[in-house]
Design a protein around this motif. Structure first.
Motif, PDB file in Angstrom:
ATOM      1  N   ASP A   1       0.854  -1.180   0.000  1.00  0.00           N
ATOM      2  CA  ASP A   1       0.000   0.000   0.000  1.00  0.00           C
ATOM      3  C   ASP A   1       0.897   1.240   0.000  1.00  0.00           C
ATOM      4  N   LEU A   2       0.919   1.958  -1.118  1.00  0.00           N
ATOM      5  CA  LEU A   2       1.839   3.087  -1.258  1.00  0.00           C
ATOM      6  C   LEU A   2       1.465   4.268  -0.382  1.00  0.00           C
ATOM      7  N   ARG A   3       0.307   4.218   0.259  1.00  0.00           N
ATOM      8  CA  ARG A   3      -0.069   5.292   1.172  1.00  0.00           C
ATOM      9  C   ARG A   3       0.627   5.158   2.518  1.00  0.00           C
ATOM     10  N   LYS A   4       1.250   4.011   2.757  1.00  0.00           N
ATOM     11  CA  LYS A   4       1.990   3.782   3.996  1.00  0.00           C
ATOM     12  C   LYS A   4       3.476   4.000   3.734  1.00  0.00           C
ATOM     13  N   ASP A   5       4.137   4.666   4.666  1.00  0.00           N
ATOM     14  CA  ASP A   5       5.545   5.022   4.470  1.00  0.00           C
ATOM     15  C   ASP A   5       6.426   3.788   4.302  1.00  0.00           C
ATOM     16  N   THR A   6       6.186   2.760   5.093  1.00  0.00           N
ATOM     17  CA  THR A   6       7.023   1.558   5.006  1.00  0.00           C
ATOM     18  C   THR A   6       6.865   0.875   3.658  1.00  0.00           C
ATOM     19  N   ASP A   7       5.632   0.714   3.209  1.00  0.00           N
ATOM     20  CA  ASP A   7       5.396   0.061   1.923  1.00  0.00           C
ATOM     21  C   ASP A   7       5.923   0.904   0.767  1.00  0.00           C
ATOM     22  N   ALA A   8       5.787   2.220   0.879  1.00  0.00           N
ATOM     23  CA  ALA A   8       6.316   3.086  -0.179  1.00  0.00           C
ATOM     24  C   ALA A   8       7.836   2.979  -0.257  1.00  0.00           C
ATOM     25  N   GLY A   9       8.494   2.874   0.904  1.00  0.00           N
ATOM     26  CA  GLY A   9       9.945   2.696   0.909  1.00  0.00           C
ATOM     27  C   GLY A   9      10.367   1.377   0.287  1.00  0.00           C
ATOM     28  N   ARG A  10       9.627   0.325   0.559  1.00  0.00           N
ATOM     29  CA  ARG A  10       9.928  -0.965  -0.068  1.00  0.00           C
ATOM     30  C   ARG A  10       9.791  -0.879  -1.590  1.00  0.00           C
ATOM     31  N   SER A  11       8.739  -0.213  -2.032  1.00  0.00           N
ATOM     32  CA  SER A  11       8.529  -0.080  -3.471  1.00  0.00           C
ATOM     33  C   SER A  11       9.677   0.683  -4.123  1.00  0.00           C
ATOM     34  N   ARG A  12      10.101   1.776  -3.510  1.00  0.00           N
ATOM     35  CA  ARG A  12      11.206   2.555  -4.080  1.00  0.00           C
ATOM     36  C   ARG A  12      12.482   1.730  -4.145  1.00  0.00           C
ATOM     37  N   LEU A  13      12.755   0.942  -3.111  1.00  0.00           N
ATOM     38  CA  LEU A  13      13.960   0.116  -3.106  1.00  0.00           C
ATOM     39  C   LEU A  13      13.942  -0.890  -4.253  1.00  0.00           C
ATOM     40  N   LEU A  14      12.833  -1.575  -4.434  1.00  0.00           N
ATOM     41  CA  LEU A  14      12.755  -2.588  -5.485  1.00  0.00           C
ATOM     42  C   LEU A  14      12.868  -1.957  -6.872  1.00  0.00           C
TER      43      LEU A  14
END
Length: 372
Positions: A1-14
């Motif tokens: 869920d890109l609205r959550k900071d943790t999930d957005a950070g994971r997405s950017r890393l990948l």
């Protein structure tokens, strides 16, 4: 869920790792959601990825720095406009604000020099997707919006001449570009166009131009009419009139079949349009039965390609409607003026069952029937 900071950070890393070939995660189709705020990844670590991580060290000592340097180098070395637009999309996905100025400068230069409408049409959808991702991730995409608007304007100007005098293969390819641009502009919405109202109105004017030019292949003219009809810019009566003109005896069977393929083919809901619009169905039926025997073999592959894209249920319904013929009771039609009125006797017959389902007694049912 890109609205959550943790999930957005994971997405950017990948996404950053994918820029320099470390494909630890692969995007997968999301289940139960079509919004841009959700991503689904399939993770799989391979031993050779450790080597690629070491090789990526030449671009920088951190993932962010290495991804930024690699994106800038790829933008400068890119040969096609579509490559640069795809890279701009990746920069937004990976959260690389320092790389965007270089990518946008290269993108603007390539867009200004590229005169191939096909290349411009291929690049526009990626730009629009990048704008949507930018909105979700909070990225400033103002510069990208300006490039997308300018690119759309150049497509508007260059598309009608580019659709003239095309052979069958080129016409099919251009039809794909037409669909891609239409989808992209639908995502842009009512963005203003320089001196011409909105992008939507400009695009509708281009489609009207394409639909009325005899030098444009039939598959493109038919597709333009269908897009206007789906977008509400063309009333069904006018669409039926245009189809009637195309299917008149003065049009060659091959050109008429190509028009039908553009209007009804491609799995775009054309089958359901024929099921529910008896006028269009009657026009196609009358034209098909009037095709000369010597020309039928030539148009058969086009018709087969058009109708084979329909779902089995749609094909079965169309076959049943054609078998019954026009004016036969039981056909599927939209109620309109002159349709039979409500049969109150048949309606009253279901009232006992309805009262039973609703838990009402006879007195309540009588009140419901006699009330206003």
């Amino acid at each position: 869920d890109l609205r959550k900071d943790t999930d957005a950070g994971r997405s950017r890393l990948l996404h950053r790792l994918r820029l320099f070939g470390v494909r630890w995660g692969e995007p997968a189709a999301s289940r139960g959601s079509t919004g841009t705020f959700r991503e689904t990844w399939r993770l799989r670590w391979e031993p050779e990825l450790s080597v690629r991580v070491a090789e990526a060290g030449v671009w920088g000592t951190t993932v962010l720095g290495a991804a930024t340097a690699r994106a800038e180098a790829d933008a400068i070395a890119a040969r096609g406009l579509a490559e640069v637009t795809g890279l701009a999309e990746q920069c937004l996905l990976a959260g690389l604000p320092d790389a965007l100025p270089t990518v946008m400068r290269v993108l603007a230069d390539r867009a200004a020099l590229d005169t191939d409408v096909g290349h411009l049409a291929q690049a526009l959808p990626a730009l629009v997707r990048a704008l949507r991702y930018g909105d979700v991730r909070g990225t400033d995409a103002v510069a990208l919006a300006g490039v997308a608007t300018g690119l759309a304007e150049r497509v508007f100007v260059g598309l009608p001449p580019a659709c003239t005098a095309l052979d069958a293969d080129a016409a099919q390819e251009m039809r794909g570009h037409l669909d891609a641009v239409h989808t992209a502009l639908g995502l842009l919405g009512d963005s203003p166009a320089p001196g011409h109202g909105t992008l939507r109105t400009r695009w509708q004017a281009v489609l009207r131009t394409l639909s009325g030019r005899d030098t444009v292949p039939g598959v493109i003219r038919g597709r333009a009419v269908r897009l206007l009809l789906d977008g509400g810019a063309l009333v069904p009566e006018e669409a039926a009139r245009l189809m009637g003109l195309v299917l008149s005896p003065g049009t060659t069977p091959a050109d008429a079949a190509a028009w039908i393929e553009g209007f009804l083919g491609g799995g775009s809901g054309g089958g359901m349009l024929l099921v529910h619009d008896e006028r269009l169905r009657a026009l196609v039926d009358a034209w098909l039965t009037g095709v000369p025997a010597e020309a039928f073999t030539d148009v058969l592959p086009l018709l087969r390609r058009t109708f084979s894209a329909y779902d089995p249920g749609v094909r079965r319904t169309l076959g049943e409607l054609v078998r019954r013929g026009p004016g036969t009771p039981g056909r599927t039609a939209v109620a309109g003026p002159g349709a039979p009125g409500l049969d109150t006797g048949r309606a009253d017959a279901v009232l006992p069952v309805v009262r039973l389902l609703l838990g009402r007694d006879e007195e309540d049912g009588a009140v419901a029937r006699t009330g206003p």
